[in-house]
Design an enzyme around this catalytic site. Sequence first.
Site, PDB file in Angstrom:
ATOM      1  N   ASP A 133      -0.675 -12.263   3.188  1.00 37.97           N
ATOM      2  CA  ASP A 133      -1.245 -10.861   4.010  1.00 37.97           C
ATOM      3  C   ASP A 133      -1.142 -11.341   5.408  1.00 37.97           C
ATOM      4  O   ASP A 133      -2.070 -11.178   6.053  1.00 37.97           O
ATOM      5  CB  ASP A 133      -2.702 -10.855   3.638  1.00 37.97           C
ATOM      6  N   HIS A 136     -10.867 -13.956   5.591  1.00 40.77           N
ATOM      7  CA  HIS A 136     -11.998 -13.282   5.353  1.00 40.77           C
ATOM      8  C   HIS A 136     -13.176 -14.300   4.904  1.00 40.77           C
ATOM      9  O   HIS A 136     -14.044 -14.014   5.287  1.00 40.77           O
ATOM     10  CB  HIS A 136     -11.745 -12.302   3.867  1.00 40.77           C
ATOM     11  N   HIS A 177       0.963  -1.048   0.035  1.00 38.63           N
ATOM     12  CA  HIS A 177      -0.011  -0.208   0.150  1.00 38.63           C
ATOM     13  C   HIS A 177       0.713   1.415  -0.074  1.00 38.63           C
ATOM     14  O   HIS A 177       2.244   1.149   0.678  1.00 38.63           O
ATOM     15  CB  HIS A 177      -0.777  -0.071   1.322  1.00 38.63           C
ATOM     16  N   GLU A 192      -9.373 -13.765   0.517  1.00 42.16           N
ATOM     17  CA  GLU A 192      -8.240 -14.263   1.563  1.00 42.16           C
ATOM     18  C   GLU A 192      -9.003 -15.060   2.267  1.00 42.16           C
ATOM     19  O   GLU A 192     -10.166 -15.061   2.738  1.00 42.16           O
ATOM     20  CB  GLU A 192      -8.286 -12.700   2.192  1.00 42.16           C
ATOM     21  N   ASP A 213      -4.931 -14.092  -1.048  1.00 40.77           N
ATOM     22  CA  ASP A 213      -4.199 -13.787   0.230  1.00 40.77           C
ATOM     23  C   ASP A 213      -4.185 -15.080   1.093  1.00 40.77           C
ATOM     24  O   ASP A 213      -5.498 -15.542   1.617  1.00 40.77           O
ATOM     25  CB  ASP A 213      -4.867 -12.617   1.018  1.00 40.77           C
ATOM     26  N   ASP A 218       2.161   1.919   3.363  1.00 38.35           N
ATOM     27  CA  ASP A 218       3.298   1.186   3.925  1.00 38.35           C
ATOM     28  C   ASP A 218       4.528   1.731   3.682  1.00 38.35           C
ATOM     29  O   ASP A 218       5.808   1.337   4.507  1.00 38.35           O
ATOM     30  CB  ASP A 218       3.479  -0.268   3.450  1.00 38.35           C
TER      31      ASP A 218
HETATM   32  C1  XUL Z   1      -7.294  -6.242   5.345  1.00 39.90           C
HETATM   33  C2  XUL Z   1      -6.656  -6.905   4.055  1.00 39.90           C
HETATM   34  C3  XUL Z   1      -5.740  -5.780   3.461  1.00 39.90           C
HETATM   35  C4  XUL Z   1      -5.872  -6.000   2.023  1.00 39.90           C
HETATM   36  C5  XUL Z   1      -5.086  -4.929   1.189  1.00 39.90           C
HETATM   37  O1  XUL Z   1      -8.016  -7.508   6.035  1.00 39.90           O
HETATM   38  O2  XUL Z   1      -6.682  -8.297   4.030  1.00 39.90           O
HETATM   39  O3  XUL Z   1      -4.637  -5.877   3.895  1.00 39.90           O
HETATM   40  O4  XUL Z   1      -5.430  -7.223   1.624  1.00 39.90           O
HETATM   41  O5  XUL Z   1      -5.723  -3.681   1.649  1.00 39.90           O
HETATM   42 CO    CO Z   2      -5.842  -9.339   2.486  1.00 37.19          CO
END
Ligand code: XUL
Ligand code: CO
Length: 435
Positions: A339, A271, A101, A268, A296, A104
């Site tokens: 991640d 998630h 990002h 992810e 991710d 970062d």
């Molecule tokens: C947050 C997340 C982020 C994204 C990128 O939960 O996964 O870090 O991967 O913004």
């Molecule tokens: Co992520």
Amino acid sequence: MSTDFFKDISPITFAGADSADPMAFHHYNPDEMLGGKRMEEHLRFAVAYWHSFAWEGGDPFGGQTLERPWHPQDTMANAKLKADAAFEMFRILGAPYFCFHDADVRPEGSNYAENTSRLDEMTDYFGTKMEETGTKLLWGTANTFSHRRYMSGGSTNPDPDVFAFMAATVKSCMDATQKLGGENYVLWGGREGYETLLNTDMGQELDHMGRFLNMVVDYKHKIGFKGAILVEPKPQEPSKHQYDYDAATCFGFLQKYGLEKEVKLNLEQGHAILAGHSFEHEIATAAALGVFGSIDMNRNDYQSGWDTDQFPNNVPEVALAYYHILKAGGFDTGGTNFDAKLRRQSLDAVDLIASHVGAMDVCARGLKAAHAMLEDGGLETALAERYAGWETPEARAMLGSDLGSITDRVLAQDINPQPRSGRQEILENYVNRFV
Ligand code: XUL
Ligand code: CO
């Protein structure tokens, strides 16, 4: 510049499953061929800059635990020192990709212009490092969720000035990603959601988010960015209700705003679990809808119920995820991004390396199991048998007919179906042979 942060750590090499060396790969052998493709090309590992280099170890009850030579992260000199250490680690791991990002990699400036000139300076610095080391950029992204200006959202903010600041920030990050040859651009809508409907016009917020994403796609074409635009679903946290809840919700959103052919998903593991799904469900959903992009590969703690962003350590879960990725044809521009962050008590440089080594090994084991299952074909044969009835001309014709004709056939042939076993346990036992 070089740092001595990783000074006692040599590049990690493949030592085989029998080696007890904790600083070697036991399963990740980049050159091993699986189905005509090198393991490295299957997995396409990426290190997440934010968790590995920008995160300082804080949690809701306490601040910084990690002390790094590039702290405090408020000067350009320290930003460059951080970049030196990061590229040193990519080299030690042999990780082909990284992700970042804007927030970062550069200290926060006093306004948009200062943020952008700092990002541009770091982009050039990265460019040189990438040339020297051969590390590539899997994706770039903008952090439009941490700063207090974004507390009520980015593109969904009731204040149009926040929308403007966010849109300009995303443009600057797309420019940086393009300049560095990034293979994807990711948008995680961290604050795109709401806390209470008492102060939220949901329809208007969704329309703004849809319009904004169309602007992103237009800008991609304008600058000739060849990578994929990816949206990252997450159900809760930080907003109570996130608009990008899961893969199916995102697809509905993309379709409503005419973007389902332009935007794919970065899924992810953690998630998926927060959304009440398995990771393979999310991957299979995205693949079935034609929007699978990248992953991710970081898990959550199953007891804590929030997004703990831990390195993967469960081979059977990872194997089923890669099974569905391979089944969908593997990654195109996507890859496997960690991640993931250390636990806040894991203070040392060696922890940062070992966590990635372990994660890469877990993924390699999962990939090998997934590939072996596909080669063996047991699951595909079982699927084909289960759906074999649909191969008959009569069954196929039914899909093109109507309720009345179907009823006539049921009566004429006295169709009276008998239940058949789904064989779930037998299939679970089958998978267990490979993992
Ligand atoms: C947050 C997340 C982020 C994204 C990128 O939960 O996964 O870090 O991967 O913004
Ligand atoms: Co992520």
